[in-house]
Scaffold this motif. Sequence first.
Motif, short mmCIF file in Angstrom:
data_model
loop_
_atom_site.label_atom_id
_atom_site.label_comp_id
_atom_site.label_asym_id
_atom_site.label_seq_id
_atom_site.Cartn_x
_atom_site.Cartn_y
_atom_site.Cartn_z
N ALA A 1 -3.67 3.62 -1.99
CA ALA A 1 -3.58 2.80 -3.12
C ALA A 1 -3.17 1.47 -2.72
O ALA A 1 -2.25 1.49 -2.03
CB ALA A 1 -2.64 3.48 -4.19
N THR A 2 -3.40 0.57 -3.31
CA THR A 2 -2.92 -0.93 -3.15
C THR A 2 -2.16 -1.06 -4.65
O THR A 2 -2.74 -1.04 -5.52
CB THR A 2 -4.04 -1.82 -2.89
OG1 THR A 2 -4.73 -1.74 -1.80
CG2 THR A 2 -3.45 -3.53 -3.30
N HIS B 1 -10.03 -4.48 -2.32
CA HIS B 1 -9.68 -2.58 -2.25
C HIS B 1 -10.82 -2.12 -3.10
O HIS B 1 -11.14 -2.62 -4.25
CB HIS B 1 -8.37 -2.47 -3.04
CG HIS B 1 -8.04 -0.97 -2.66
ND1 HIS B 1 -6.87 -0.26 -2.45
CD2 HIS B 1 -8.83 0.17 -3.01
CE1 HIS B 1 -7.05 0.83 -2.42
NE2 HIS B 1 -8.28 1.18 -2.64
N GLN C 1 1.00 -1.15 0.12
CA GLN C 1 -0.17 -0.06 0.28
C GLN C 1 0.92 1.28 0.03
O GLN C 1 2.02 1.12 0.48
CB GLN C 1 -0.91 -0.04 1.32
CG GLN C 1 -1.91 -1.14 1.14
CD GLN C 1 -1.30 -2.28 1.85
OE1 GLN C 1 -0.24 -2.12 2.78
NE2 GLN C 1 -1.86 -3.66 1.50
N THR D 1 -13.75 0.82 -4.28
CA THR D 1 -14.01 2.61 -4.58
C THR D 1 -15.17 2.73 -5.11
O THR D 1 -15.58 1.88 -5.88
CB THR D 1 -12.65 2.79 -5.61
OG1 THR D 1 -11.51 2.57 -5.27
CG2 THR D 1 -12.83 4.11 -6.05
N LEU E 1 -1.78 -14.18 -12.06
CA LEU E 1 -0.73 -13.26 -11.89
C LEU E 1 0.42 -14.28 -11.66
O LEU E 1 1.63 -13.87 -11.93
CB LEU E 1 -0.85 -12.48 -10.57
CG LEU E 1 -1.36 -11.16 -10.87
CD1 LEU E 1 -1.35 -10.19 -9.52
CD2 LEU E 1 -1.32 -10.37 -12.36
N VAL F 1 -0.30 -4.26 -6.64
CA VAL F 1 0.23 -5.70 -6.62
C VAL F 1 1.45 -5.80 -7.70
O VAL F 1 1.30 -5.16 -8.81
CB VAL F 1 -0.73 -6.50 -7.06
CG1 VAL F 1 -0.17 -7.89 -7.31
CG2 VAL F 1 -1.95 -6.26 -6.54
N HIS G 1 -7.96 1.24 5.97
CA HIS G 1 -7.34 -0.09 5.70
C HIS G 1 -7.38 -0.76 6.94
O HIS G 1 -7.12 -0.45 7.86
CB HIS G 1 -5.87 0.24 5.39
CG HIS G 1 -4.73 -0.68 5.07
ND1 HIS G 1 -3.65 -0.80 5.17
CD2 HIS G 1 -5.22 -2.02 4.84
CE1 HIS G 1 -3.30 -1.93 4.70
NE2 HIS G 1 -4.22 -2.92 4.36
N HIS H 1 -4.88 0.19 -7.35
CA HIS H 1 -6.06 0.48 -7.27
C HIS H 1 -6.17 1.62 -6.24
O HIS H 1 -5.48 1.45 -4.97
CB HIS H 1 -6.80 -0.64 -6.70
CG HIS H 1 -8.35 -0.25 -6.60
ND1 HIS H 1 -9.13 -1.15 -6.92
CD2 HIS H 1 -9.11 0.37 -6.14
CE1 HIS H 1 -10.48 -0.82 -6.83
NE2 HIS H 1 -10.51 0.34 -6.00
N ASN H 2 -6.82 2.81 -6.59
CA ASN H 2 -6.66 4.02 -5.63
C ASN H 2 -7.96 4.36 -4.98
O ASN H 2 -8.98 4.24 -5.79
CB ASN H 2 -6.09 5.18 -6.45
CG ASN H 2 -5.19 6.17 -5.64
OD1 ASN H 2 -4.87 5.83 -4.45
ND2 ASN H 2 -4.92 7.33 -6.11
N THR I 1 -11.12 -4.49 -6.42
CA THR I 1 -10.12 -5.11 -6.81
C THR I 1 -10.00 -6.42 -5.70
O THR I 1 -9.82 -5.99 -4.57
CB THR I 1 -8.74 -4.63 -7.32
OG1 THR I 1 -8.93 -3.91 -8.30
CG2 THR I 1 -7.71 -5.47 -7.42
#
Lengths: 131, 131
Positions: free
Chosen positions: A107-108, B124, A87, B126, B79, A110, B45, A124-125, B108
Amino acid sequence: MQVDQQQTLARIAADLEQAWNAADGEAFARRFTEDADFVNIRGEHFRTRPVIAAGHQAIFDSIYRGSVVRYEPAGVRLLSSSVLVGQIRGKLRAPSGPLAGEHDALATLVLVEEGDGWRIAVFHNTLVAGK
Amino acid sequence: MQVDQQQTLARIAADLEQAWNAADGEAFARRFTEDADFVNIRGEHFRTRPVIAAGHQAIFDSIYRGSVVRYEPAGVRLLSSSVLVGQIRGKLRAPSGPLAGEHDALATLVLVEEGDGWRIAVFHNTLVAGK
């Protein structure tokens, strides 16, 4: 290992910050994978590095013109040998536009290891509320 | 393989939806890993399954009392051999509280394979703007 993870995230956060503050969309997207996913604070979903580059150039040239961001890593851990999740906290100062003023976001990211190092597969924000 | 990935995400989305609509925080958290990360639409978080369970029970019992959510998978990809990333769209109807009305969100999810199947390591969320 933990130190390396933190350094990896910190380096990427620094690269993103530098690119944002230079208003350079191509540079902002440079650390993303070719097929990366990006979700912005409006819940809009963008895919692929060229789209992320063009989208950022568009906001750097309009609503975020003259804005300054500061990113701080806020945690990182390994999900598999080639996948990190972390993060970062962003503090944005925008001189004008719909987000004029100072705003915080979380944000996350990866990260995946590719041949030439770690890249952002997912960003992702979310705007932090109540600021 | 692609079909299995979609089924994995769809099953998890269905489990989350069922738990939310039953206002059951424990059930909502059941598909998360023990050390999961959760970022909500306010940019807050939360870490670990028990914290995610308690946090959801608290909102099910207060601002989201009587709310109904519908989740739709919106993409998934691999991934690494044990890490999936996907997006789900949520449509929430809240009868009262600060989010009274209908709202869309985009989340996400990062899924990891554990001994007993796929679990959510990262969620996450939004709020989609302009809705």
